[in-house]
Scaffold this motif. Structure first.
Motif, PDB file in Angstrom:
ATOM      1  N   SER A   1     -10.934   4.040   6.203  1.00 13.88           N
ATOM      2  CA  SER A   1      -9.801   4.339   5.883  1.00 13.88           C
ATOM      3  C   SER A   1      -8.809   3.095   5.715  1.00 13.88           C
ATOM      4  O   SER A   1      -7.956   3.145   4.786  1.00 13.88           O
ATOM      5  N   ALA A   2      -9.253   2.114   6.327  1.00 10.98           N
ATOM      6  CA  ALA A   2      -8.383   0.859   6.313  1.00 10.98           C
ATOM      7  C   ALA A   2      -8.774   0.227   4.633  1.00 10.98           C
ATOM      8  O   ALA A   2      -8.090  -0.213   3.803  1.00 10.98           O
TER       9      ALA A   2
ATOM     10  N   ILE B   1      -5.689  -1.084  12.005  1.00  8.81           N
ATOM     11  CA  ILE B   1      -6.748  -0.262  11.762  1.00  8.81           C
ATOM     12  C   ILE B   1      -7.798  -0.695  12.085  1.00  8.81           C
ATOM     13  O   ILE B   1      -8.798  -0.287  12.839  1.00  8.81           O
TER      14      ILE B   1
ATOM     15  N   LEU C   1      -5.789   1.536  -2.425  1.00  7.41           N
ATOM     16  CA  LEU C   1      -4.402   2.064  -2.757  1.00  7.41           C
ATOM     17  C   LEU C   1      -3.254   1.034  -2.881  1.00  7.41           C
ATOM     18  O   LEU C   1      -2.544   1.076  -3.988  1.00  7.41           O
ATOM     19  N   ALA C   2      -3.198   0.206  -2.077  1.00  3.80           N
ATOM     20  CA  ALA C   2      -1.956  -0.679  -2.078  1.00  3.80           C
ATOM     21  C   ALA C   2      -2.086  -1.592  -2.960  1.00  3.80           C
ATOM     22  O   ALA C   2      -1.239  -2.148  -3.762  1.00  3.80           O
TER      23      ALA C   2
ATOM     24  N   THR D   1       1.027  -2.868   4.520  1.00  5.94           N
ATOM     25  CA  THR D   1      -0.715  -2.504   4.465  1.00  5.94           C
ATOM     26  C   THR D   1      -1.137  -3.864   5.204  1.00  5.94           C
ATOM     27  O   THR D   1      -2.178  -3.694   5.877  1.00  5.94           O
TER      28      THR D   1
ATOM     29  N   ASP E   1       5.482  -1.729  -5.548  1.00 10.32           N
ATOM     30  CA  ASP E   1       4.989  -1.340  -4.298  1.00 10.32           C
ATOM     31  C   ASP E   1       4.893  -2.459  -3.402  1.00 10.32           C
ATOM     32  O   ASP E   1       4.065  -2.853  -2.607  1.00 10.32           O
TER      33      ASP E   1
ATOM     34  N   VAL F   1      -3.405  -2.779   8.408  1.00  5.70           N
ATOM     35  CA  VAL F   1      -4.960  -2.819   7.924  1.00  5.70           C
ATOM     36  C   VAL F   1      -5.268  -3.499   9.370  1.00  5.70           C
ATOM     37  O   VAL F   1      -6.587  -2.932   9.667  1.00  5.70           O
TER      38      VAL F   1
ATOM     39  N   LEU G   1      -6.973   2.072   2.235  1.00  3.57           N
ATOM     40  CA  LEU G   1      -5.356   1.857   2.096  1.00  3.57           C
ATOM     41  C   LEU G   1      -5.287   0.605   1.228  1.00  3.57           C
ATOM     42  O   LEU G   1      -4.625   0.441   0.304  1.00  3.57           O
TER      43      LEU G   1
ATOM     44  N   LEU H   1       4.918  -1.236   0.266  1.00  6.70           N
ATOM     45  CA  LEU H   1       3.653  -0.906   0.827  1.00  6.70           C
ATOM     46  C   LEU H   1       2.576  -1.861   0.866  1.00  6.70           C
ATOM     47  O   LEU H   1       2.012  -1.867   1.857  1.00  6.70           O
ATOM     48  N   GLN H   2       2.656  -2.852   0.029  1.00 13.04           N
ATOM     49  CA  GLN H   2       1.453  -3.990   0.035  1.00 13.04           C
ATOM     50  C   GLN H   2       2.058  -4.798   1.479  1.00 13.04           C
ATOM     51  O   GLN H   2       0.946  -5.190   2.169  1.00 13.04           O
TER      52      GLN H   2
END
Lengths: 140, 494
Positions: free
Chosen positions: A46-47, A19, A53-54, A12, A5, A16, A50, A8-9
């Motif tokens: 939500s930040a 956000i 998740l990442a 993010t 990932d 972030v 995220l 994604l990372q």
């Protein structure tokens, strides 16, 4: 199964910040326009979600050593205190005052005690939402 | 602006609840703080009651926003009497929780959530805004969801799932009803609503909306729609169950009284007739339930249902005597239901059985427990020195005035059935052959009995001290009968 990932990372790490900036913007916009503590709190959380998740939960918790249950309680305490303080001065419960000052460069600047209340709401929302998400993720 | 005190029966428990979250490891401190907060709330409601008698209904416009634009709290005698009773009952249940609930609950914030529950209950009593009533209901319900499922036993989870689903459904209907009402008259301030509904003469549309409110509050109060109640109230630990039995349905009853005396009182031939019919069905169904079960806690839970039906008979009759009777009975019922739940829980804890035909001769082992049960039973049946009497007499008088003889007959037949259902428990569990020998009987701790003794004293004092209480109750019924008093208090210029 080991997942890759990196993308994604990487994203993010940038997103972030966007956000978080949006959250701060919404927080202050709430004074006259749509926005405010509750919405800012949701965007803030939500930040965090995220990030969780990442990366994995442990890393984030290490970098951000917050007890989110206590965060929620601090927020609620701040919000309710901002309501109680006016009663000590003989004003109605939750009465808010606002100060307008003229700053040299920025111009007209409004400062209200409602910001304290909204900050409390935002903290409470972040605390509750992240606690819920973390407890759900632990169960799996 | 000394009326600020009016928000503190809600704010003080919230503040204490938040503090208790920080004080998680310090259980002793938590106990002291929660008890102090509840006693403080009670003391404040006494002061406020005195002030209402001296200077009329109190209001506080929160944040300084004038009605009908802002949200406000309104303290009249009816609301404050209930706040006082709720505080007393919570204090006693806390006392019982201290010695019974166990460290597992105490470490999981049980005291904080009891505070939040009380805050929601008091807020519902005091608010003068229909949407704020919804919010306070939610505060109370969220706390009760947690209290019902805390502990996580299989039975608890099963029952609380039903409880949560049924309440989310009813909250949704509540929200829809509020939206319809706002769409129809354009305000949610209760005094303003009352004015506007009176101006329009309660059109058929408004009457229809009122039926939605009737459904919502019936679900909350356990009027006809009580199918969820016996299960939910017999699953959680005794102290919590007592708190639920004493407080939760009563908030629904309160809301029903407020809405159908202040807002929708122009078409009694429709609304109040329906309330009467529903009260009758509740009385019959509750009585059948109470007699059909052998489980002590289920019997006690069905007694909650019967009492709700009984109070609604007073609302259906809607004369001055009937409303006074209902208010007396509401106060009485909060005390006595808490007593009954505590006693039932203690009996189950001592014997390890929950069906009364499995217990026998307890009075020889635990005489005081037996006599307390006896007092609670007489009080519920309405035997004179105790508190149930005055309420029943006044409701009876009211129904005769209103000419609703069927309700009168049902109400008093149900009283006999209440007596019978509890007498069965008493005869089987307390009389008869003593099964537990003196060596193997579990010692009954004093701390288990003290709360029940306090409540039993409460019902006797309430029964004998009716004279002291009478002016407050008369004032409360007076405001219910004359919405103008409430409206004027809200709109008076400061």
């Amino acid at each position: 199964m080991k997942t890759n990932d990196v993308i994604l990372q990487m994203i993010t790490k940038i997103v972030v910040f966007i956000i978080l900036t949006l959250a701060v913007y919404l927080f202050f916009a709430g004074h006259h326009n749509p926005g405010g503590g509750f919405i800012a709190g949701l965007v803030l959380s939500s930040a965090f979600v995220l990030l969780f998740l990442a990366f994995d939960t442990e890393t984030i918790i290490k970098g951000l050593p917050l007890n989110f249950k206590v965060t929620a309680a601090v927020g609620a305490l701040l919000a309710i205190s901002s309501g109680i303080v006016p009663t000590l001065f003989g004003h109605p419960f939750l009465n808010m005052v606002m100060l307008t000052i003229n700053l040299p460069l920025i111009g007209k600047f409004e400062l209200g005690t409602i910001v304290l209340f909204e900050a409390g709401v935002a903290l409470a929302v972040v605390g509750v939402v992240v606690t819920i998400i973390l407890s759900i993720s632990e169960d799996v | 602006m000394m009326n600020n005190v009016l928000v503190f029966p809600m704010v003080l428990p919230v503040l204490t609840g938040i503090l208790l979250i920080f004080l998680r490891p310090y259980i002793r401190l938590q106990r002291w703080l929660s008890m102090l907060s509840v006693l403080g709330t009670g003391a404040m409601s006494i002061i406020l009651l005195q002030r209402v008698q001296a200077s009329g209904i109190l209001t506080i416009d929160i944040g300084g926003w004038q009605p009908p634009f802002g949200i406000l709290f309104v303290g009249d005698s009816f609301a404050l009497l209930l706040v006082l009773t709720a505080s007393i009952v919570t204090a006693v249940c806390l006392l019982y929780a201290f010695s019974t609930i166990g460290p597992a609950h105490e470490q999981m914030h049980v005291y904080a959530f009891i505070q939040f529950l009380l805050a929601g209950v008091n807020g519902s009593f005091l608010t003068g805004d229909l949407f704020n009533l919804f919010v306070c209901f939610e505060v109370m319900l969220l706390a009760s969801y947690i209290l019902a499922s805390l502990g996580g036993k299989r039975k608890q989870l099963r029952e609380s799932l039903k409880y949560v689903i049924i309440n989310i459904l009813s909250s949704w209907i509540f929200l829809v009803a509020i939206a319809y009402l706002y769409g129809a008259v354009g305000t949610l301030n209760m005094a303003h609503l009352s004015e506007r509904i009176a101006e329009s003469g309660q059109t058929p549309l408004l009457t229809t909306i009122s039926m939605l409110f009737l459904i919502v509050f019936s679900l909350k109060a356990g009027l006809v729609l009580y199918f969820w109640l016996p299960g939910t109230y017999s699953a959680p630990p005794t102290a919590i169950a007592a708190l639920f039995g004493a407080l939760l349905t009563k908030v629904g009853v309160y809301a029903m009284f407020r809405v159908f005396t202040l807002l929708f009182y122009h078409e009694p031939s429709i609304t109040h007739t329906w309330i009467g019919i529903m009260a009758a069905i509740t009385l019959i169904g509750g009585s059948i339930g109470a007699i059909s079960s052998k489980d002590v806690r289920v019997i006690v839970s069905y007694n909650v249902v019967i009492a709700v039906g009984f109070m609604m008979v007073g609302l259906a009759a809607a004369t001055s005597a009937a409303l006074e009777g209902s208010i007396y009975y509401l106060i009485h019922d909060m005390l006595v239901k808490a007593l009954l739940f505590l006693l039932a829980g203690t009996m189950i804890a001592l014997t390890g059985k929950s069906k009364f035909n499995e217990m026998s001769g307890l009075i020889r082992n635990y005489p005081l427990l037996g006599w307390l049960f006896f007092i609670g039973m007489l009080s519920l049946a309405g035997i004179p020195p105790f508190s149930g009497f005055i309420g029943k007499v006044l409701i009876g008088k009211g129904t005769i005035e209103a000419g609703t003889y069927i309700l009168l007959a049902l109400a008093f037949v149900s009283s006999i059935l209440v007596l019978y259902s509890l007498l069965r428990v008493f005869r089987n569990a307390f009389w008869g052959e003593t099964v537990i020998s003196l060596e193997e009987e579990k010692p009954l701790k004093k701390s288990w009995l003290v709360p029940s003794v306090l409540l039993a004293i409460g019902t006797i004092v309430l029964g004998l001290g009716v004279e002291v209480l009478a002016p407050y109750v008369q004032d409360a019924a007076n405001v219910l009968l004359q919405p103008k008093l409430y409206i004027d208090a809200v709109f008076q210029s400061k």
